[in-house]
Motif scaffolding. Sequence first.
Motif, PDB file in Angstrom:
ATOM      1  N   TRP A  31      30.566  27.789 -19.304  1.00 37.86           N
ATOM      2  CA  TRP A  31      31.914  26.952 -18.344  1.00 37.86           C
ATOM      3  C   TRP A  31      33.049  27.482 -18.034  1.00 37.86           C
ATOM      4  CZ3 TRP A  31      30.846  22.942 -23.082  1.00 37.86           C
ATOM      5  CH2 TRP A  31      29.465  22.481 -23.030  1.00 37.86           C
ATOM      6  N   ASN A  35      34.743  25.697 -11.591  1.00 34.92           N
ATOM      7  CA  ASN A  35      34.161  24.008 -11.881  1.00 34.92           C
ATOM      8  C   ASN A  35      35.358  23.028 -12.310  1.00 34.92           C
ATOM      9  OD1 ASN A  35      32.570  21.438 -13.301  1.00 34.92           O
ATOM     10  ND2 ASN A  35      30.842  22.623 -12.554  1.00 34.92           N
ATOM     11  N   LEU A  38      35.076  20.485 -15.015  1.00 29.54           N
ATOM     12  CA  LEU A  38      34.719  21.639 -16.520  1.00 29.54           C
ATOM     13  C   LEU A  38      35.809  22.001 -16.582  1.00 29.54           C
ATOM     14  CD1 LEU A  38      30.361  22.595 -16.682  1.00 29.54           C
ATOM     15  CD2 LEU A  38      32.175  20.675 -18.127  1.00 29.54           C
ATOM     16  N   VAL A  41      38.133  19.344 -18.126  1.00 25.90           N
ATOM     17  CA  VAL A  41      37.962  19.387 -18.890  1.00 25.90           C
ATOM     18  C   VAL A  41      38.231  20.124 -20.305  1.00 25.90           C
ATOM     19  CG1 VAL A  41      35.796  18.342 -20.833  1.00 25.90           C
ATOM     20  CG2 VAL A  41      36.243  17.287 -18.679  1.00 25.90           C
ATOM     21  N   THR A 103      38.805  13.580 -28.368  1.00 21.19           N
ATOM     22  CA  THR A 103      38.737  12.234 -28.151  1.00 21.19           C
ATOM     23  C   THR A 103      38.984  11.277 -28.054  1.00 21.19           C
ATOM     24  OG1 THR A 103      36.644  11.763 -29.559  1.00 21.19           O
ATOM     25  CG2 THR A 103      35.733  13.108 -28.055  1.00 21.19           C
ATOM     26  N   PHE A 178      33.975  11.437 -17.437  1.00 21.04           N
ATOM     27  CA  PHE A 178      33.556  12.691 -17.107  1.00 21.04           C
ATOM     28  C   PHE A 178      33.933  13.478 -18.552  1.00 21.04           C
ATOM     29  CE2 PHE A 178      32.852  16.809 -16.146  1.00 21.04           C
ATOM     30  CZ  PHE A 178      32.312  17.461 -15.912  1.00 21.04           C
ATOM     31  N   ALA A 179      34.876  13.161 -19.364  1.00 21.94           N
ATOM     32  CA  ALA A 179      35.488  13.929 -19.890  1.00 21.94           C
ATOM     33  C   ALA A 179      34.720  13.262 -21.125  1.00 21.94           C
ATOM     34  CB  ALA A 179      37.252  13.820 -20.292  1.00 21.94           C
ATOM     35  N   SER A 182      31.282  14.631 -21.381  1.00 21.60           N
ATOM     36  CA  SER A 182      31.220  16.259 -22.017  1.00 21.60           C
ATOM     37  C   SER A 182      31.521  16.623 -23.660  1.00 21.60           C
ATOM     38  CB  SER A 182      32.252  17.271 -20.591  1.00 21.60           C
ATOM     39  OG  SER A 182      31.708  16.336 -19.498  1.00 21.60           O
ATOM     40  N   GLN A 185      29.210  15.725 -25.758  1.00 26.72           N
ATOM     41  CA  GLN A 185      28.084  16.095 -26.130  1.00 26.72           C
ATOM     42  C   GLN A 185      28.917  17.883 -26.343  1.00 26.72           C
ATOM     43  OE1 GLN A 185      26.790  17.867 -22.360  1.00 26.72           O
ATOM     44  NE2 GLN A 185      24.593  18.266 -22.626  1.00 26.72           N
ATOM     45  N   ALA A 186      29.304  18.240 -26.279  1.00 29.73           N
ATOM     46  CA  ALA A 186      29.707  19.501 -27.494  1.00 29.73           C
ATOM     47  C   ALA A 186      29.845  19.397 -28.407  1.00 29.73           C
ATOM     48  CB  ALA A 186      31.525  19.806 -26.336  1.00 29.73           C
TER      49      ALA A 186
END
Length: 230
Positions: A31, A35, A38, A41, A103, A178-179, A182, A185-186
């Motif tokens: 990462w 990108n 990414l 984020v 988040t 998108f954030a 991501s 998931q992280a």
Amino acid sequence: MNSKKLVGVWAFFDFCLLVSGVIALAFSIVWRAPNLLLNLVFRPGDLTAGTVLGVSLLITFAFSIGAIVQRNHVTMGLVILNWLLVLDAIAVAVVGTFIWEYTLQERANYHAVYLEQSDATVIAIQDKLSCCGYFNGTDHVVLGGNFCQNQTFVDSFLKLDNTTGDWTGACVGPITAFADASLNQAFTTVYGFMAAVLCLLLASLCVIKKRQEEERFKKIDAKRGGRGFV
């Protein structure tokens, strides 16, 4: 459970720890590659924390190999391993919670991040996501590129949603979408590492207990002249 089966269970959870360390380290490295989204984020500090976590888990795994191959009466290695696992659990909790906390206020958090971006990066984001400005057409909109070419287009493109009070076509929506995916998931993955850490900790405690028990019976057996209990 006999010793061989117990060590087999321990080895499985130790392998899970290895996989966790590899995943944390690999994603922290991958990462970092250029990108657009990414890099927006995940900040360098986030990826550094992931790298440190991955290295810590791999170091613990390497130490665990030396600890488990010790003779039965030597359990100090496993005791030290358990303390390392406690530290790993704390690190996993801290990193996972830090990501999760981010988040909770994504719109505000990424507004600050968006304002830090260069004009060239903002134009690239606007072109990629087909949006203009962050919250609205006057919030750090950069004219140029292929999409937001002039203010006339921006004014006609953005529409106020009277229901939500948001401007449709602004970048806040696609960026935070998108954030959110991501980051979820992280931190879910990071929290998943906790299962490997805690299960290995419990397995190590069981191995220590089993080895101490076997050594005690060996000493009793030796005092009885090696005749056993039958």
